[in-house]
Design an enzyme around this catalytic site. Sequence first.
Site, PDB file in Angstrom:
ATOM      1  N   THR A 145       0.828  -1.204   0.000  1.00  0.00           N
ATOM      2  CA  THR A 145       0.000   0.000   0.000  1.00  0.00           C
ATOM      3  C   THR A 145       0.867   1.260   0.000  1.00  0.00           C
ATOM      4  OG1 THR A 145      -1.545   1.259   1.360  1.00  0.00           O
ATOM      5  CG2 THR A 145      -0.193  -0.299   2.531  1.00  0.00           C
ATOM      6  N   SER A 180      -1.094   3.076  10.605  1.00  0.00           N
ATOM      7  CA  SER A 180      -2.044   2.232  11.344  1.00  0.00           C
ATOM      8  C   SER A 180      -1.389   0.862  11.490  1.00  0.00           C
ATOM      9  CB  SER A 180      -3.361   2.082  10.577  1.00  0.00           C
ATOM     10  OG  SER A 180      -3.194   1.187   9.485  1.00  0.00           O
ATOM     11  N   TYR A 182      -2.663  -1.843  10.536  1.00  0.00           N
ATOM     12  CA  TYR A 182      -2.851  -2.508   9.236  1.00  0.00           C
ATOM     13  C   TYR A 182      -1.710  -2.134   8.283  1.00  0.00           C
ATOM     14  CZ  TYR A 182      -3.947  -2.329   4.317  1.00  0.00           C
ATOM     15  OH  TYR A 182      -3.819  -2.399   2.947  1.00  0.00           O
ATOM     16  N   HIS A 183      -1.502  -0.824   8.102  1.00  0.00           N
ATOM     17  CA  HIS A 183      -0.460  -0.400   7.152  1.00  0.00           C
ATOM     18  C   HIS A 183       0.906  -0.964   7.570  1.00  0.00           C
ATOM     19  CE1 HIS A 183      -3.555   2.707   6.026  1.00  0.00           C
ATOM     20  NE2 HIS A 183      -3.041   2.511   4.833  1.00  0.00           N
ATOM     21  N   LYS A 186       1.845  -4.323   6.192  1.00  0.00           N
ATOM     22  CA  LYS A 186       2.342  -4.301   4.812  1.00  0.00           C
ATOM     23  C   LYS A 186       3.845  -3.991   4.793  1.00  0.00           C
ATOM     24  CE  LYS A 186      -1.705  -4.762   2.680  1.00  0.00           C
ATOM     25  NZ  LYS A 186      -2.056  -5.885   1.800  1.00  0.00           N
TER      26      LYS A 186
HETATM   27  P1  NAD Z   1     -10.748  -7.712   0.182  1.00  0.00           P
HETATM   28  O1  NAD Z   1     -10.843  -7.861   1.656  1.00  0.00           O
HETATM   29  O2  NAD Z   1     -12.030  -7.481  -0.551  1.00  0.00           O
HETATM   30  O3  NAD Z   1     -10.007  -8.982  -0.450  1.00  0.00           O
HETATM   31  C1  NAD Z   1      -9.139  -9.804   0.255  1.00  0.00           C
HETATM   32  C2  NAD Z   1      -9.663 -11.228   0.172  1.00  0.00           C
HETATM   33  O4  NAD Z   1      -8.734 -12.084   0.825  1.00  0.00           O
HETATM   34  C3  NAD Z   1     -11.015 -11.395   0.879  1.00  0.00           C
HETATM   35  O5  NAD Z   1     -11.943 -12.011   0.032  1.00  0.00           O
HETATM   36  C4  NAD Z   1     -10.686 -12.270   2.099  1.00  0.00           C
HETATM   37  O6  NAD Z   1     -11.733 -13.159   2.425  1.00  0.00           O
HETATM   38  C5  NAD Z   1      -9.424 -12.989   1.654  1.00  0.00           C
HETATM   39  N1  NAD Z   1      -8.516 -13.347   2.754  1.00  0.00           N
HETATM   40  C6  NAD Z   1      -8.077 -12.551   3.760  1.00  0.00           C
HETATM   41  N2  NAD Z   1      -7.273 -13.231   4.575  1.00  0.00           N
HETATM   42  C7  NAD Z   1      -7.188 -14.493   4.089  1.00  0.00           C
HETATM   43  C8  NAD Z   1      -6.521 -15.659   4.500  1.00  0.00           C
HETATM   44  N3  NAD Z   1      -5.774 -15.679   5.624  1.00  0.00           N
HETATM   45  N4  NAD Z   1      -6.649 -16.786   3.769  1.00  0.00           N
HETATM   46  C9  NAD Z   1      -7.410 -16.788   2.646  1.00  0.00           C
HETATM   47  N5  NAD Z   1      -8.091 -15.716   2.204  1.00  0.00           N
HETATM   48  C10 NAD Z   1      -7.974 -14.572   2.916  1.00  0.00           C
HETATM   49  O7  NAD Z   1      -9.730  -6.518  -0.096  1.00  0.00           O
HETATM   50  P2  NAD Z   1      -9.467  -5.728  -1.471  1.00  0.00           P
HETATM   51  O8  NAD Z   1     -10.013  -4.354  -1.338  1.00  0.00           O
HETATM   52  O9  NAD Z   1      -9.847  -6.567  -2.638  1.00  0.00           O
HETATM   53  O10 NAD Z   1      -7.887  -5.578  -1.423  1.00  0.00           O
HETATM   54  C11 NAD Z   1      -7.042  -6.614  -1.922  1.00  0.00           C
HETATM   55  C12 NAD Z   1      -5.610  -6.340  -1.483  1.00  0.00           C
HETATM   56  O11 NAD Z   1      -5.180  -5.074  -1.959  1.00  0.00           O
HETATM   57  C13 NAD Z   1      -5.423  -6.297   0.035  1.00  0.00           C
HETATM   58  O12 NAD Z   1      -4.198  -6.915   0.356  1.00  0.00           O
HETATM   59  C14 NAD Z   1      -5.378  -4.811   0.340  1.00  0.00           C
HETATM   60  O13 NAD Z   1      -4.630  -4.573   1.511  1.00  0.00           O
HETATM   61  C15 NAD Z   1      -4.708  -4.261  -0.901  1.00  0.00           C
HETATM   62  N6  NAD Z   1      -5.093  -2.872  -1.202  1.00  0.00           N
HETATM   63  C16 NAD Z   1      -6.409  -2.541  -1.400  1.00  0.00           C
HETATM   64  C17 NAD Z   1      -6.753  -1.234  -1.694  1.00  0.00           C
HETATM   65  C18 NAD Z   1      -8.184  -0.810  -1.909  1.00  0.00           C
HETATM   66  O14 NAD Z   1      -8.440   0.411  -1.967  1.00  0.00           O
HETATM   67  N7  NAD Z   1      -9.134  -1.729  -2.048  1.00  0.00           N
HETATM   68  C19 NAD Z   1      -5.735  -0.265  -1.826  1.00  0.00           C
HETATM   69  C20 NAD Z   1      -4.400  -0.638  -1.615  1.00  0.00           C
HETATM   70  C21 NAD Z   1      -4.092  -1.945  -1.307  1.00  0.00           C
HETATM   71  N1  USQ Z   2     -11.344   9.694   4.888  1.00  0.00           N
HETATM   72  C1  USQ Z   2     -12.191  10.759   5.131  1.00  0.00           C
HETATM   73  N2  USQ Z   2     -13.528  10.502   5.260  1.00  0.00           N
HETATM   74  C2  USQ Z   2     -14.038   9.227   5.155  1.00  0.00           C
HETATM   75  C3  USQ Z   2     -13.159   8.165   4.905  1.00  0.00           C
HETATM   76  C4  USQ Z   2     -11.812   8.433   4.791  1.00  0.00           C
HETATM   77  O1  USQ Z   2     -11.767  11.917   5.226  1.00  0.00           O
HETATM   78  O2  USQ Z   2     -15.258   9.072   5.288  1.00  0.00           O
HETATM   79  C5  USQ Z   2      -9.891   9.961   4.726  1.00  0.00           C
HETATM   80  C6  USQ Z   2      -9.010   9.209   5.712  1.00  0.00           C
HETATM   81  O3  USQ Z   2      -8.892   9.916   6.922  1.00  0.00           O
HETATM   82  C7  USQ Z   2      -7.711   9.093   4.930  1.00  0.00           C
HETATM   83  C8  USQ Z   2      -8.163   8.999   3.464  1.00  0.00           C
HETATM   84  O4  USQ Z   2      -9.525   9.476   3.451  1.00  0.00           O
HETATM   85  O5  USQ Z   2      -6.968  10.252   5.077  1.00  0.00           O
HETATM   86  C9  USQ Z   2      -8.137   7.596   2.891  1.00  0.00           C
HETATM   87  O6  USQ Z   2      -8.909   6.756   3.738  1.00  0.00           O
HETATM   88  P1  USQ Z   2      -9.493   5.369   3.198  1.00  0.00           P
HETATM   89  O7  USQ Z   2     -10.310   4.770   4.278  1.00  0.00           O
HETATM   90  O8  USQ Z   2     -10.119   5.554   1.872  1.00  0.00           O
HETATM   91  O9  USQ Z   2      -8.141   4.579   2.915  1.00  0.00           O
HETATM   92  P2  USQ Z   2      -7.115   3.861   3.883  1.00  0.00           P
HETATM   93  O10 USQ Z   2      -7.599   3.729   5.267  1.00  0.00           O
HETATM   94  O11 USQ Z   2      -5.793   4.528   3.694  1.00  0.00           O
HETATM   95  O12 USQ Z   2      -7.089   2.390   3.279  1.00  0.00           O
HETATM   96  C10 USQ Z   2      -7.438   2.096   1.918  1.00  0.00           C
HETATM   97  C11 USQ Z   2      -7.628   0.598   1.825  1.00  0.00           C
HETATM   98  C12 USQ Z   2      -6.316  -0.085   2.173  1.00  0.00           C
HETATM   99  C13 USQ Z   2      -5.201   0.484   1.308  1.00  0.00           C
HETATM  100  C14 USQ Z   2      -5.122   2.003   1.355  1.00  0.00           C
HETATM  101  C15 USQ Z   2      -4.209   2.606   0.318  1.00  0.00           C
HETATM  102  O13 USQ Z   2      -8.659   0.181   2.721  1.00  0.00           O
HETATM  103  O14 USQ Z   2      -6.460  -1.490   1.969  1.00  0.00           O
HETATM  104  O15 USQ Z   2      -3.993  -0.048   1.754  1.00  0.00           O
HETATM  105  O16 USQ Z   2      -6.432   2.527   1.057  1.00  0.00           O
HETATM  106  S1  USQ Z   2      -3.368   4.048   0.892  1.00  0.00           S
HETATM  107  O17 USQ Z   2      -4.361   4.977   1.467  1.00  0.00           O
HETATM  108  O18 USQ Z   2      -2.685   4.624  -0.207  1.00  0.00           O
HETATM  109  O19 USQ Z   2      -2.471   3.586   1.947  1.00  0.00           O
END
Ligand code: NAD
Ligand code: USQ
Length: 390
Positions: A145, A180, A182-183, A186
Amino acid sequence: MKVMVLGADGYLGWPLSMKLANKYDYEVIGVDNFSRRERVREIGSDSALPIRSMDERIRAFEENFGKKIIFEEGDLRDYEFVEKIIKKYRPDVIVHFAEIPSAPYSMIDVHHAVETHENNVNGTLNLLFAMKEFSPEAHLIKLGTMGEYGTPNIDIPEGFFEIEYRGRKDVLPFPRQAGSFYHQTKVHDSNNIMLACKIWGLRSTDIMQGVVYGTRTDETAVDERLVTRFDFDEAFGTVINRFCAQAVIGHPLTPYGKGNQTRGFLNIMDTMRCIETIMRNPPKEGEYRVVNQLTEVLNINEIAEKVQNIGKELGLDPVIERIENPRVEAEEHYYNVDYKKLGEMGFRRKYTVDDSIRYMLEDLIPHKERIEKYKRHIIPKIKWREGLSE
Ligand code: NAD
Ligand code: USQ
């Protein structure tokens, strides 16, 4: 080409599985433990767009496109399972989405922080060991991320930068400053993958992905049984998706704090195209490559205004109400990110936030009642400092 998609039931994994099987005729093996469905239920919410079971999805995909997707249900935390699937299929490419993707979820309390770490870091470690044993040649495409870098007061390169210190020079990993737990998972994954490439000669592309938005892809739009999930709750909804869902039900749009937080964004259809591009341009044996994957940089206030303006054109009347920021993050900061490598591999952006909001709102309007039903999960109760408040 044989591609294993880990996390194939997810927001990105399901449409990518279909895209690879349909457009490229790749043999696709999807893997998931359906935990995303459970965790959104745990929050008390549901996908705004109704989604089908994996069996039904695969059947509908075959009916529409005449192609197959193989599916294995299992958990990456279970090494026996990971070993079994890697040994059985020996994939050429592994796209690893299978992690808990929510920053707020990881900040609820110690249990959710530990669960996110165990799931993400251990799952990836299991995968690296199984790859070393049974498919050392495979290309691991891992979803990291942009949030790994945080918001430093200098430009952000793609993974590495040249540094001069006390008269000596080196190319080193750019500092990671996650915001966070979570982050932070990664960041740990990135370190573990880099080490595995170095000591075992694995090859990997670690994608620093921005925030993804969108309601559809070419394949999901064909049949309602093929739709991918779309969450808007405080934990699993991402900002553009949330604002669109809010606009549809007349809920105020919710920039947190000053709203000048700046992030990279990309449309889900461009996400698919980026991953296809990376797949066609694999790194060398032993290479750990970092790619920043985003197509646009915007701040949250700009996004809220765009949703408001386009919403008005569609007869909606979105108001913007900045609310207290539940997170601890810079609300005003420098943000200048390199994202050249995908372009060098031939990727060209097709969509912008401006082109997408209108069709996203149109896709969501028919599901207004479902969004209404779960709207109490829109306003954040998870706070970075205090955890979950009722
Ligand atoms: P998502 O939660 O919809 O997809 C992840 C899938 O993996 C889910 O279906 C979940 O059931 C499965 N999973 C989780 N843990 C598992 C495990 N231990 N074993 C088997 N399956 C498992 O999330 P997404 O939005 O599709 O994101 C996919 C990936 O991209 C994630 O790694 C996320 O961190 C990363 N990412 C997403 C975004 C975004 O904005 N959606 C942005 C940046 C990075
Ligand atoms: N935000 C608002 N209002 C809202 C929701 C979010 O102001 O109602 C702000 C947050 O405070 C943050 C930004 O929008 O500053 C992004 O928040 P987000 O919830 O859209 O994204 P984030 O928590 O960073 O996580 C999402 C995905 C995660 C991925 C990440 C990419 O859930 O899986 O890793 O985006 S990045 O942001 O580039 O790290």
